[in-house]
Design a protein around this motif. Sequence first.
Motif, PDB file in Angstrom:
ATOM      1  N   ILE A  90      64.809  46.864  37.546  1.00 10.33           N
ATOM      2  CA  ILE A  90      64.234  45.547  37.798  1.00 10.33           C
ATOM      3  C   ILE A  90      62.771  45.541  37.367  1.00 10.33           C
ATOM      4  CG2 ILE A  90      63.693  43.811  39.546  1.00 10.33           C
ATOM      5  CD1 ILE A  90      65.956  44.949  41.238  1.00 10.33           C
ATOM      6  N   ASP A  91      62.361  44.468  36.673  1.00 10.77           N
ATOM      7  CA  ASP A  91      60.978  44.228  36.298  1.00 10.77           C
ATOM      8  C   ASP A  91      60.532  42.908  36.919  1.00 10.77           C
ATOM      9  OD1 ASP A  91      61.110  46.496  34.766  1.00 10.77           O
ATOM     10  OD2 ASP A  91      61.183  45.458  32.841  1.00 10.77           O
ATOM     11  N   VAL A  92      59.383  42.920  37.577  1.00  9.28           N
ATOM     12  CA  VAL A  92      58.862  41.744  38.263  1.00  9.28           C
ATOM     13  C   VAL A  92      57.522  41.356  37.654  1.00  9.28           C
ATOM     14  CG1 VAL A  92      58.058  40.827  40.468  1.00  9.28           C
ATOM     15  CG2 VAL A  92      60.029  42.377  40.404  1.00  9.28           C
ATOM     16  N   ASP A  93      57.358  40.070  37.348  1.00  7.00           N
ATOM     17  CA  ASP A  93      56.112  39.543  36.805  1.00  7.00           C
ATOM     18  C   ASP A  93      55.158  39.274  37.975  1.00  7.00           C
ATOM     19  OD1 ASP A  93      54.064  38.156  35.628  1.00  7.00           O
ATOM     20  OD2 ASP A  93      55.349  36.798  34.487  1.00  7.00           O
ATOM     21  N   ILE A  94      54.105  40.089  38.088  1.00  9.68           N
ATOM     22  CA  ILE A  94      53.177  39.986  39.208  1.00  9.68           C
ATOM     23  C   ILE A  94      52.507  38.619  39.265  1.00  9.68           C
ATOM     24  CG2 ILE A  94      50.979  40.833  40.102  1.00  9.68           C
ATOM     25  CD1 ILE A  94      53.296  42.624  40.789  1.00  9.68           C
ATOM     26  N   ALA A  95      52.195  38.037  38.116  1.00  6.40           N
ATOM     27  CA  ALA A  95      51.494  36.752  38.092  1.00  6.40           C
ATOM     28  C   ALA A  95      52.326  35.629  38.692  1.00  6.40           C
ATOM     29  CB  ALA A  95      51.090  36.400  36.665  1.00  6.40           C
ATOM     30  N   SER A  96      53.617  35.853  38.895  1.00  6.39           N
ATOM     31  CA  SER A  96      54.491  34.812  39.438  1.00  6.39           C
ATOM     32  C   SER A  96      54.521  34.808  40.962  1.00  6.39           C
ATOM     33  CB  SER A  96      55.916  34.975  38.904  1.00  6.39           C
ATOM     34  OG  SER A  96      56.547  36.130  39.447  1.00  6.39           O
ATOM     35  N   VAL A  97      53.638  35.603  41.617  1.00  3.36           N
ATOM     36  CA  VAL A  97      53.624  35.648  43.079  1.00  3.36           C
ATOM     37  C   VAL A  97      53.336  34.251  43.638  1.00  3.36           C
ATOM     38  CG1 VAL A  97      51.167  36.289  43.237  1.00  3.36           C
ATOM     39  CG2 VAL A  97      52.761  36.906  45.088  1.00  3.36           C
ATOM     40  N   ASP A  98      54.065  33.901  44.692  1.00  2.00           N
ATOM     41  CA  ASP A  98      53.952  32.553  45.243  1.00  2.00           C
ATOM     42  C   ASP A  98      54.109  32.607  46.760  1.00  2.00           C
ATOM     43  OD1 ASP A  98      53.972  29.875  45.847  1.00  2.00           O
ATOM     44  OD2 ASP A  98      55.870  29.439  44.832  1.00  2.00           O
ATOM     45  N   ALA A 155      47.644  28.250  46.794  1.00  2.86           N
ATOM     46  CA  ALA A 155      47.118  28.653  45.490  1.00  2.86           C
ATOM     47  C   ALA A 155      45.979  29.661  45.610  1.00  2.86           C
ATOM     48  CB  ALA A 155      46.656  27.422  44.705  1.00  2.86           C
ATOM     49  N   ASP A 156      45.044  29.438  46.537  1.00  2.33           N
ATOM     50  CA  ASP A 156      43.915  30.358  46.685  1.00  2.33           C
ATOM     51  C   ASP A 156      44.399  31.749  47.103  1.00  2.33           C
ATOM     52  OD1 ASP A 156      42.154  28.410  45.963  1.00  2.33           O
ATOM     53  OD2 ASP A 156      41.469  27.961  48.007  1.00  2.33           O
ATOM     54  N   ARG A 157      45.357  31.810  47.997  1.00  2.00           N
ATOM     55  CA  ARG A 157      45.885  33.102  48.434  1.00  2.00           C
ATOM     56  C   ARG A 157      46.612  33.796  47.290  1.00  2.00           C
ATOM     57  NH1 ARG A 157      48.741  32.365  53.721  1.00  2.00           N
ATOM     58  NH2 ARG A 157      50.365  31.357  52.479  1.00  2.00           N
ATOM     59  N   ASP A 158      47.373  33.036  46.521  1.00  2.00           N
ATOM     60  CA  ASP A 158      48.082  33.626  45.386  1.00  2.00           C
ATOM     61  C   ASP A 158      47.088  34.189  44.373  1.00  2.00           C
ATOM     62  OD1 ASP A 158      50.381  32.774  46.628  1.00  2.00           O
ATOM     63  OD2 ASP A 158      50.648  31.019  45.339  1.00  2.00           O
ATOM     64  N   GLY A 159      45.979  33.477  44.157  1.00  2.00           N
ATOM     65  CA  GLY A 159      44.959  33.964  43.245  1.00  2.00           C
ATOM     66  C   GLY A 159      44.338  35.260  43.737  1.00  2.00           C
ATOM     67  N   HIS A 160      44.137  35.358  45.051  1.00  2.00           N
ATOM     68  CA  HIS A 160      43.588  36.590  45.613  1.00  2.00           C
ATOM     69  C   HIS A 160      44.566  37.746  45.424  1.00  2.00           C
ATOM     70  CE1 HIS A 160      41.557  38.734  49.258  1.00  2.00           C
ATOM     71  NE2 HIS A 160      41.164  39.228  48.105  1.00  2.00           N
ATOM     72  N   LEU A 161      45.850  37.488  45.616  1.00  2.00           N
ATOM     73  CA  LEU A 161      46.853  38.542  45.423  1.00  2.00           C
ATOM     74  C   LEU A 161      46.897  39.019  43.971  1.00  2.00           C
ATOM     75  CD1 LEU A 161      49.780  37.163  47.622  1.00  2.00           C
ATOM     76  CD2 LEU A 161      48.354  39.160  48.091  1.00  2.00           C
ATOM     77  N   ARG A 162      46.651  38.126  43.036  1.00  4.73           N
ATOM     78  CA  ARG A 162      46.663  38.512  41.619  1.00  4.73           C
ATOM     79  C   ARG A 162      45.403  39.278  41.229  1.00  4.73           C
ATOM     80  NH1 ARG A 162      47.984  32.777  41.082  1.00  4.73           N
ATOM     81  NH2 ARG A 162      50.261  32.551  41.020  1.00  4.73           N
ATOM     82  N   SER A 163      44.358  39.172  42.030  1.00  2.54           N
ATOM     83  CA  SER A 163      43.064  39.759  41.683  1.00  2.54           C
ATOM     84  C   SER A 163      43.065  41.275  41.859  1.00  2.54           C
ATOM     85  CB  SER A 163      41.973  39.142  42.558  1.00  2.54           C
ATOM     86  OG  SER A 163      42.013  39.703  43.878  1.00  2.54           O
ATOM     87  N   ALA A 164      41.952  41.897  41.467  1.00  2.00           N
ATOM     88  CA  ALA A 164      41.818  43.350  41.568  1.00  2.00           C
ATOM     89  C   ALA A 164      41.817  43.836  43.012  1.00  2.00           C
ATOM     90  CB  ALA A 164      40.545  43.803  40.859  1.00  2.00           C
ATOM     91  N   ASP A 165      41.581  42.938  43.984  1.00  3.27           N
ATOM     92  CA  ASP A 165      41.654  43.342  45.387  1.00  3.27           C
ATOM     93  C   ASP A 165      43.067  43.797  45.762  1.00  3.27           C
ATOM     94  OD1 ASP A 165      39.021  42.904  45.981  1.00  3.27           O
ATOM     95  OD2 ASP A 165      39.326  40.919  46.882  1.00  3.27           O
ATOM     96  N   PHE A 166      44.060  43.208  45.096  1.00  2.00           N
ATOM     97  CA  PHE A 166      45.444  43.530  45.404  1.00  2.00           C
ATOM     98  C   PHE A 166      46.173  44.054  44.155  1.00  2.00           C
ATOM     99  CE2 PHE A 166      44.419  40.811  49.011  1.00  2.00           C
ATOM    100  CZ  PHE A 166      45.056  41.477  50.052  1.00  2.00           C
ATOM    101  N   PHE A 167      46.922  43.189  43.481  1.00  5.51           N
ATOM    102  CA  PHE A 167      47.803  43.651  42.403  1.00  5.51           C
ATOM    103  C   PHE A 167      47.107  43.870  41.063  1.00  5.51           C
ATOM    104  CE2 PHE A 167      51.016  41.519  45.170  1.00  5.51           C
ATOM    105  CZ  PHE A 167      51.859  42.603  45.355  1.00  5.51           C
ATOM    106  N   ASP A 168      45.951  43.246  40.857  1.00  4.49           N
ATOM    107  CA  ASP A 168      45.251  43.339  39.572  1.00  4.49           C
ATOM    108  C   ASP A 168      46.203  42.996  38.429  1.00  4.49           C
ATOM    109  OD1 ASP A 168      43.345  43.777  37.665  1.00  4.49           O
ATOM    110  OD2 ASP A 168      43.209  45.947  37.962  1.00  4.49           O
TER     111      ASP A 168
END
Length: 206
Positions: A77-85, A89-102
């Motif tokens: 399985i391959d998961v696209d990290i940018a698709s986190v939901d 929106a602000d929380r999703d952006g934080h999850l995509r950032s270097a603080d979390f998934f980068d």
Amino acid sequence: MGLFNRKTDIADTTTAVATVDPALAALTGEYTIDPAHSSIGFTVRHAMVTNVRGSFGRHEGTLRLDGTDPSRSSASIDVDIASVDTGIADRDGHLRSADFFDAENFPKMTFRSTGAEQLGGDRYRITGDLTIKDVTRPLAIDLEFQGAATDVYGNERVGFEGGAEILRSDWGLTWNAALEAGGVMVSDKVRLAFDISAIKAAVPAA
């Protein structure tokens, strides 16, 4: 009846002969996960008092099922990290950032199985390597076989539902914030949930 159950006939008082249920053996083959009818989700405790749920909207993968020997089954399985939901929106952006998934530097989360076993009935456990960012660690996923059916388009489908628990810190996801009353903003423990529908690949003509 389990996906990989066997029937046993007693040939004599000392010898047992295992026979395979033809209906289950027929499920053997290669399957492609159908992202439109599957979900990969997670639940994490927030501020020590409530749960936040989210999912990854884009993912792809394959299953290889062996209806006669579950240990020979596998998954990728391959998961696209940018698709986190998570619905915010602000929380999703934080999850995509270097603080979390980068997500910019590590756009994929992957799982590659290394083993499978039947736990009893329709319950199975698949073990493998989960990679998040640049960390790969073992993961065991418990699944329940939901059945097989042919849809209105003639696709042969199988379904599995299950989950696992991880500590996100094991994969280097350590960002947090202390609460004034004690505790932290985001729990280390994360519950993963899988609801998978997969379509059997057509067998090439001889």
